[in-house]
Design a protein around this motif. Structure first.
Motif, short mmCIF file in Angstrom:
data_model
loop_
_atom_site.label_atom_id
_atom_site.label_comp_id
_atom_site.label_asym_id
_atom_site.label_seq_id
_atom_site.Cartn_x
_atom_site.Cartn_y
_atom_site.Cartn_z
N LEU A 4 0.83 -1.21 0.00
CA LEU A 4 0.00 0.00 0.00
C LEU A 4 0.87 1.27 0.00
CD1 LEU A 4 -2.77 -1.05 2.56
CD2 LEU A 4 -3.04 -0.75 0.10
N LEU A 5 1.95 1.23 0.77
CA LEU A 5 2.86 2.37 0.81
C LEU A 5 3.51 2.59 -0.56
CD1 LEU A 5 4.64 2.00 4.26
CD2 LEU A 5 3.22 3.91 3.52
N ILE A 6 3.93 1.49 -1.20
CA ILE A 6 4.55 1.59 -2.53
C ILE A 6 3.54 2.20 -3.52
CG2 ILE A 6 5.44 0.26 -4.49
CD1 ILE A 6 6.62 -1.69 -2.44
N LYS A 7 2.29 1.74 -3.44
CA LYS A 7 1.23 2.27 -4.31
C LYS A 7 1.07 3.77 -4.13
CE LYS A 7 -2.92 1.96 -2.78
NZ LYS A 7 -3.21 3.42 -2.65
N ASP A 8 1.00 4.21 -2.87
CA ASP A 8 0.77 5.63 -2.60
C ASP A 8 1.96 6.49 -3.01
OD1 ASP A 8 -1.79 5.31 -1.71
OD2 ASP A 8 -1.28 5.28 0.42
N SER A 56 -8.36 9.94 -2.34
CA SER A 56 -9.18 10.32 -3.49
C SER A 56 -8.87 9.44 -4.69
CB SER A 56 -8.93 11.80 -3.84
OG SER A 56 -9.31 12.64 -2.77
N TYR A 57 -7.59 9.13 -4.91
CA TYR A 57 -7.21 8.24 -6.00
C TYR A 57 -7.77 6.84 -5.79
CZ TYR A 57 -3.96 11.30 -8.51
OH TYR A 57 -3.41 12.30 -9.28
N ASP A 58 -7.76 6.38 -4.54
CA ASP A 58 -8.30 5.04 -4.24
C ASP A 58 -9.79 4.96 -4.55
OD1 ASP A 58 -5.80 4.27 -3.40
OD2 ASP A 58 -6.22 4.54 -1.26
N GLU A 59 -10.49 6.07 -4.32
CA GLU A 59 -11.94 6.08 -4.52
C GLU A 59 -12.32 6.25 -5.99
OE1 GLU A 59 -13.11 9.33 -2.08
OE2 GLU A 59 -13.38 8.09 -0.30
N PHE A 60 -11.38 6.74 -6.80
CA PHE A 60 -11.68 7.04 -8.20
C PHE A 60 -12.13 5.79 -8.96
CE2 PHE A 60 -10.34 7.61 -12.67
CZ PHE A 60 -11.12 8.72 -12.98
N ASN A 62 -14.49 3.74 -8.46
CA ASN A 62 -14.79 2.62 -7.57
C ASN A 62 -13.56 1.73 -7.33
OD1 ASN A 62 -16.63 1.32 -5.89
ND2 ASN A 62 -17.21 -0.17 -7.45
N GLY A 63 -12.41 2.38 -7.18
CA GLY A 63 -11.17 1.63 -7.03
C GLY A 63 -11.07 0.86 -5.73
N ASN A 64 -11.78 1.33 -4.68
CA ASN A 64 -11.71 0.62 -3.40
C ASN A 64 -12.26 -0.80 -3.49
OD1 ASN A 64 -10.44 2.30 -1.48
ND2 ASN A 64 -12.23 3.61 -1.36
N ALA A 65 -13.27 -0.99 -4.33
CA ALA A 65 -13.85 -2.33 -4.48
C ALA A 65 -12.79 -3.31 -4.97
CB ALA A 65 -15.03 -2.28 -5.44
N PHE A 66 -11.96 -2.84 -5.92
CA PHE A 66 -10.87 -3.69 -6.41
C PHE A 66 -9.77 -3.82 -5.37
CE2 PHE A 66 -6.59 -3.72 -8.29
CZ PHE A 66 -6.60 -4.96 -8.89
N LEU A 67 -9.46 -2.71 -4.71
CA LEU A 67 -8.36 -2.71 -3.73
C LEU A 67 -8.59 -3.72 -2.62
CD1 LEU A 67 -5.70 -1.21 -3.07
CD2 LEU A 67 -7.04 0.36 -1.69
N PHE A 68 -9.85 -3.79 -2.13
CA PHE A 68 -10.13 -4.69 -1.01
C PHE A 68 -10.42 -6.13 -1.46
CE2 PHE A 68 -10.86 -0.60 1.11
CZ PHE A 68 -10.06 -0.79 2.22
N SER A 69 -10.31 -6.36 -2.76
CA SER A 69 -10.34 -7.75 -3.23
C SER A 69 -8.95 -8.38 -3.11
CB SER A 69 -10.82 -7.81 -4.69
OG SER A 69 -9.86 -7.21 -5.55
N LEU A 70 -7.96 -7.53 -2.86
CA LEU A 70 -6.59 -8.00 -2.64
C LEU A 70 -6.42 -8.45 -1.18
CD1 LEU A 70 -4.74 -5.11 -4.54
CD2 LEU A 70 -5.31 -7.38 -5.41
N PRO A 71 -5.35 -9.17 -0.89
CA PRO A 71 -5.16 -9.68 0.50
C PRO A 71 -4.71 -8.60 1.48
CG PRO A 71 -3.32 -10.33 -0.88
CD PRO A 71 -4.33 -9.70 -1.81
N PHE A 140 -16.47 10.71 4.55
CA PHE A 140 -17.25 11.39 3.52
C PHE A 140 -16.65 11.32 2.13
CE2 PHE A 140 -18.12 13.62 7.56
CZ PHE A 140 -19.49 13.42 7.64
N GLY A 141 -15.42 10.81 2.01
CA GLY A 141 -14.77 10.80 0.71
C GLY A 141 -13.94 12.04 0.49
N GLY A 142 -13.20 12.06 -0.63
CA GLY A 142 -12.27 13.15 -0.89
C GLY A 142 -12.92 14.51 -0.96
#
Length: 217
Positions: A4-8, A56-60, A62-71, A140-142
Motif C-alpha cells: 500500500l505504501l509503494i502504491k501511494d 481520493s485516488y483510491d476512490e476514483f 470505484n477503485g476501493n472495491a478492487f483494492l479490497f479484493s486483494l489480500p 465522507f470521501g475526498g
C-alpha cells in the motif's frame, strides 16, 4: 502494508510537477525573506495533504472495491494512511527546515535556534492536522470530506468568537488569565503539545478504523 505504501508513493510520484511548484514557491519566499521560517510550515502542511489525495485516488472509478479484493484488511488500509501521512508530512517538514537553515547559513540573518523551535512546534501541529483530516476523508470521501473539514473549522472559529464575546460581556479578562499563567520554557510547551497530539492521533486512528469497518464498497 508495504504494498500500500509503494502504491501511494507511486501515485505521489505522478504529482511531482505540483510538488516542484511548491518547492519553487518556498525558495522564492526564502529569497524574499531569508530569515523567514515560512517553508517549514508550508511544506509540512502540503506534505500532510498528500494522504488526502491518495484516498481520493483510491476512490476514483470505484477503485476501493478492487483494492479490497486483494489480500489486505481494512485495518491495514487505515494504518497505512496514517503512516503515509506521517512520512510525507515529516519529510516535507524536514525539507522546509533544511531550506531555512541553509538560507540562514548563507545570509547570516535569523536564528538557528528559532528555526529548530519552529520546526519542533509544527511537528505536533502536523500530527493534529492528520488526526482531524483522515477520519473526515474516510467517512465522507475526498470531495465531501474537504467540505466537512472546512465546515468543522468554521464552526470552531464561530464558537471561539462567541466565547470571546460572552466572556467580554461577563467582564472576564481572558488575556489577563493567560498572561498570569505559569511561564515555562518553549521546550515544555512543545512536549505538552506533542503528548496531546499523540493522544489525539491514537483516538483518531480508532475512529477511522471504526469508520472503515462500517463502509461498504
Amino acid at each position: 502494508m508495504k504494498g500500500l505504501l509503494i502504491k501511494d508513493f507511486k501515485l505521489m510520484k505522478g504529482q511531482k510537477n505540483f510538488f516542484m511548484v511548491i518547492i519553487v514557491i518556498s525558495i522564492i519566499m526564502i529569497i524574499a525573506s531569508p530569515e523567514s521560517s515560512f517553508p517549514i510550515g508550508f511544506l509540512g502542511f502540503i506534505g500532510t495533504l498528500f494522504s488526502i489525495s491518495s484516498i481520493s485516488y483510491d476512490e476514483f472509478d470505484n477503485g476501493n472495491a478492487f483494492l479490497f479484493s486483494l489480500p489486505i484488511t481494512r485495518k491495514d488500509y487505515v494504518f497505512e494512511k496514517y503512516v503515509f501521512g506521517f512520512i510525507t508530512g515529516v519529510t516535507s517538514l524536514l525539507l522546509g527546515t533544511v531550506m531555512s537553515l541553509i538560507s540562514i547559513g548563507i545570509t547570516k540573518t535569523g536564528s538557528f535556534n528559532e528555526i529548530f523551535i519552529t520546526a519542533s512546534s509544527l511537528f505536533p501541529i502536523i500530527l493534529l492536522i492528520l488526526s482531524i483530516m483522515l477520519p473526515f476523508i474516510l467517512k465522507f470521501g475526498g470531495e465531501k470530506g474537504r467540505i466537512a473539514i472546512i465546515g468543522v473549522m468554521g464552526f470552531i472559529f464561530v464558537i471561539g468568537l462567541l466565547l470571546i464575546k460572552v466572556t467580554d460581556k461577563m467582564g472576564i479578562d481572558l488575556y489577563g488569565i493567560f498572561k498570569n499563567l505559569p511561564q515555562f520554557q518553549p521546550q515544555v510547551y512543545i512536549l505538552l503539545l506533542l503528548l496531546c497530539s499523540g493522544v489525539v492521533l491514537v483516538i483518531s486512528y480508532f475512529i477511522s478504523l471504526a469508520i472503515m469497518k462500517k463502509k461498504e464498497f
